[in-house]
Scaffold this active site. Structure first.
Site, PDB file in Angstrom:
ATOM      1  N   LYS A   1       0.060  11.375   7.488  1.00 14.48           N
ATOM      2  CA  LYS A   1       0.270  10.095   8.162  1.00 14.48           C
ATOM      3  C   LYS A   1       0.863   9.062   7.213  1.00 14.48           C
ATOM      4  O   LYS A   1       1.826   8.363   7.541  1.00 14.48           O
ATOM      5  CB  LYS A   1      -1.066   9.611   8.733  1.00 14.48           C
ATOM      6  CG  LYS A   1      -1.006   8.283   9.477  1.00 14.48           C
ATOM      7  CD  LYS A   1      -1.472   7.110   8.625  1.00 14.48           C
ATOM      8  CE  LYS A   1      -2.932   7.202   8.240  1.00 14.48           C
ATOM      9  NZ  LYS A   1      -3.384   6.027   7.432  1.00 14.48           N
TER      10      LYS A   1
ATOM     11  N   LYS B   1       0.834  -1.212   0.000  1.00 13.00           N
ATOM     12  CA  LYS B   1       0.000   0.000   0.000  1.00 13.00           C
ATOM     13  C   LYS B   1       0.862   1.253   0.000  1.00 13.00           C
ATOM     14  O   LYS B   1       0.569   2.225  -0.707  1.00 13.00           O
ATOM     15  CB  LYS B   1      -0.920  -0.004   1.229  1.00 13.00           C
ATOM     16  CG  LYS B   1      -1.760   1.265   1.380  1.00 13.00           C
ATOM     17  CD  LYS B   1      -2.739   1.455   0.231  1.00 13.00           C
ATOM     18  CE  LYS B   1      -3.383   2.847   0.252  1.00 13.00           C
ATOM     19  NZ  LYS B   1      -4.090   3.158   1.476  1.00 13.00           N
TER      20      LYS B   1
END
Length: 297
Positions: free
Chosen positions: A239, A170
């Site tokens: 993040k 990811k």
């Protein structure tokens, strides 16, 4: 089989709704009661905590906006690992591979399996049920939930049994996506300053080798209309970029381009705010160039 779903934000809410509409029995949990109320009206049962979610469901899926929230939901004082019914915990958020390895061990101690299933495609993909979902970890859990995951995805891939492998995948995808947006906006800012029409630029780019997800969707649908509303908040991007940095350092791989991309987004956040959409990156590049990409006619 009952599925528990924790985290009903911009991604989690439409995914939970899609599961309900496909006929799955659902238990939902979120700190925002207005979010759980929406699902309750559609037939979901509401749980007061991750632990209660795991006590009322066979499998617990979670999609959280921060690493701290993901840790609290999985293994906190009222974490899903404390519930005695659930067979497995499935992490659908982007948390980095270190989180997955640590949580998988804690779940094993609690007698539960662990599956990573991070998602890609943004809120539009979550609503349409066309997300890319990459999975790693317990194969039996993947097979048990495959039908449900297929409801949410346009492409579902099981990588291997290693917890965290899907997280690395990811983050690899994310840095490419953020890079595509950055360089596409930078290039279109140049074109705008040179007097080129932005819609014609996109017409050429999308028929040529420069085509990417930013030129196909984010820029025409969310930058040119000046709405800046793709659905990816800057604090989420912050993040993800920090997790990418940690992943690259852990595997001792170069970060030349990625570091510049991260710096650019951090600058933009400082200028427009962490709650703004990722497509607002255009404003920072326009400011530096002293030009604005014209609105669509």
């Amino acid at each position: 089989m009952r599925i528990g779903y924790i985290g009903l934000g911009a991604m989690g809410r439409p995914m939970a709704i899609n599961l309900l509409e496909a006929g799955h029995d659902l238990v939902v949990c979120d700190t925002d009661e207005s979010r759980t109320a929406i699902l309750a009206q559609r037939g979901a049962e509401v749980a007061a905590s991750p632990k209660e979610t795991a006590e009322k469901s066979d499998y617990v899926l979670a999609c959280l906006p921060s690493l701290a929230a993901a840790e609290e939901v999985a293994i906190g004082a009222e974490g899903a690992d404390k519930g005695n019914r659930a067979k497995a915990f499935v992490n659908m958020g982007t948390t980095g591979s270190a989180y997955s390895r640590a949580v998988a061990e804690k779940m094993k101690v609690a007698g539960k399996a662990f599956l990573d299933a991070p998602i890609s495609g943004g809120p539009p993909g979550a609503e349409a049920g066309t997300l890319g979902i990459m999975c790693s970890g317990d194969k039996k859990t993947f097979e048990a939930l495959k039908a449900g995951l297929e409801v949410l995805s346009g492409k579902l891939v099981y990588l291997n049994e290693n917890p965290g492998a899907a997280q690395t995948m990811k983050l690899v995808n994310n840095i490419i996506s953020f890079g595509n947006l950055s360089v596409a906006l930078e290039a279109m800012t140049l074109g705008a300053k040179a007097g080129l029409d932005p819609e014609q630029m996109l017409e050429v780019i999308n028929a040529s080798s420069g085509r990417n997800s930013a030129t196909e969707t984010k820029i025409p649908n969310h930058v040119l209309p000046r709405t800046f509303d793709y659905g990816g908040a800057m604090y989420i991007i912050e993040k993800d970029l920090e997790l990418w940095r940690r992943e690259a350092e852990a595997y001792e791989t170069p970060m030349w381009l990625g570091t510049n991309i991260r710096t650019l987004f951090l600058q933009c956040m400082a200028e427009v705010g962490r709650d703004k959409d990722m497509t607002a990156l255009a404003k920072t590049l326009e400011k530096m160039a002293g030009v604005e990409i014209p609105k669509t006619r």
